[in-house]
Design an enzyme around this catalytic site. Structure first.
Site, PDB file in Angstrom:
ATOM      1  CG  ASP A  56      -2.162  -0.846   1.021  1.00 56.00           C
ATOM      2  OD1 ASP A  56      -2.308  -1.448  -0.062  1.00 56.00           O
ATOM      3  OD2 ASP A  56      -2.975  -0.929   1.959  1.00 56.00           O
ATOM      4  N   GLY A  57       1.990   1.231   0.725  1.00 56.49           N
ATOM      5  CA  GLY A  57       2.846   2.418   0.780  1.00 56.49           C
ATOM      6  C   GLY A  57       3.373   2.816  -0.582  1.00 56.49           C
ATOM      7  CG  ASN A  76      -3.726   5.498   3.840  1.00 59.36           C
ATOM      8  OD1 ASN A  76      -4.718   5.339   3.130  1.00 59.36           O
ATOM      9  ND2 ASN A  76      -2.961   4.498   4.230  1.00 59.36           N
ATOM     10  CG  ASP A  94       1.045   8.823  23.526  1.00 56.86           C
ATOM     11  OD1 ASP A  94       1.317   9.681  24.389  1.00 56.86           O
ATOM     12  OD2 ASP A  94       1.141   7.604  23.734  1.00 56.86           O
ATOM     13  CB  THR A 149      -8.363   0.420   6.921  1.00 53.56           C
ATOM     14  OG1 THR A 149      -7.568   0.874   5.817  1.00 53.56           O
ATOM     15  CG2 THR A 149      -9.814   0.345   6.499  1.00 53.56           C
TER      16      THR A 149
END
Length: 309
Positions: free
Chosen positions: A69-70, A138, A168, A179
């Protein structure tokens, strides 16, 4: 039939040579033109033409990503100014965007040649990060540096102040990105058919502690407060700014910013649902079968899979 031009986008570290060789052999049979970024010329055979990265999109009819996906997200960002269809070949682990497994590649390329595919439009976030323009398909995240305090930031929508975060990390995502990091932070799963921007704090200490969903017409502004710990800014998982203790991020939604090739939308949807089941939901044995490569599914035939333990 016009000569098809394919631009190859390679995973930065994985061995992609078997897949590239398959594409090169197919291209030789069909008189297709192949191009790759100049920095990747040493990873491809001679027929693949190296071109400057800024020219790869303009010289391609379709971008073929080899990775996970990256890698596909990188191709979508590269083509955001001139969207071209992107076909993903899966070399990753649990990809939600990529559709084609390496054994399926020759048939998928045949479909590209005859234009027997559909195109799935994807939205992105257009972000002004302290004056620098970036896009995220994303998510964009403000992440604390371990051992150096927390992310402390205010939230404004269309110029109206709404509250603050102390956490954080702060994750702002598209429906597609729901997702990914946002989901891990406790955010909701958003249907890809929805137009929305979601802001989710991870491990909130005080201030806003739940996900907030905004319309695509609204502009979201996150501004670091005095005393915030040093913050890294990540776009689709890539660090673009580090150790920031001041500044603001303005985020707008852009529709139809990227195009993804879908060869079998129904099968892709089913497999994506099953991958989500691996993350969170009980999985039926017959559903698990659909995650297996097609060759292994044929070997299994009608044999029953063992029940889950």
């Amino acid at each position: 039939m016009e000569r098809i031009r394919l631009g190859l986008v390679l995973h930065p570290t994985r061995d992609v040579s078997p897949v590239v060789d398959t594409i090169a052999a197919w291209a030789a049979r069909h008189d297709a033109a192949l191009a790759v970024r100049a920095e990747d010329r040493h990873r491809v055979p001679e027929p693949v033409r190296p071109v400057p990265e800024e020219e790869l999109v303009a010289r391609s009819d379709v971008l073929v990503t080899i990775g996970g996906d990256g890698t596909m997200l990188g191709a979508l960002r590269m083509a955001v100014g001139d969207p071209k269809p992107v076909l993903g070949v899966h070399l990753g682990k649990l990809g939600f965007l990529v559709e084609v497994e390496p054994p399926e590649l020759p048939a998928a390329l045949d479909r590209l040649l005859t234009r027997q595919y559909t195109v799935e439009a994807h939205s992105c976030l257009v972000c002004d990060v302290c004056g620098d323009d970036v896009v995220a398909f994303n998510d964009i995240a403000l992440v604390r540096q371990p051992g150096q305090g927390f992310v402390s930031a205010t939230l404004a929508v269309d110029g109206q102040q709404y509250g603050y975060y102390r956490c954080d990390s702060l994750v702002v995502c598209t429906p597609t990105g729901s997702t990914a990091y946002s989901y891990a932070a406790g955010g909701p799963l958003i249907s890809p058919a929805t137009r929305a921007v979601v802001v989710t704090p991870s491990a909130p200490m005080s201030g806003i502690s739940r996900s907030v969903v905004f319309s695509p017409e609204e502009t979201v502004r996150l501004e670091l407060r005095p005393g915030s710990g040093p913050v890294a800014v990540e776009v689709d998982g890539l660090v673009i700014r580090n150790q920031s203790t001041s500044g603001a991020v303005d985020i707008r939604y852009r529709q139809d910013a990227g195009l993804v090739v879908r060869l079998d939308p129904l099968r892709y949807q089913e497999r994506s649902q099953l991958k989500l089941s691996l993350l969170d939901l009980p999985l039926l044995p017959e559903q698990l079968r659909e995650l297996l490569p097609e060759s292994l599914r044929r070997q299994l035939g009608r044999r029953e899979l063992p029940p889950p333990r």
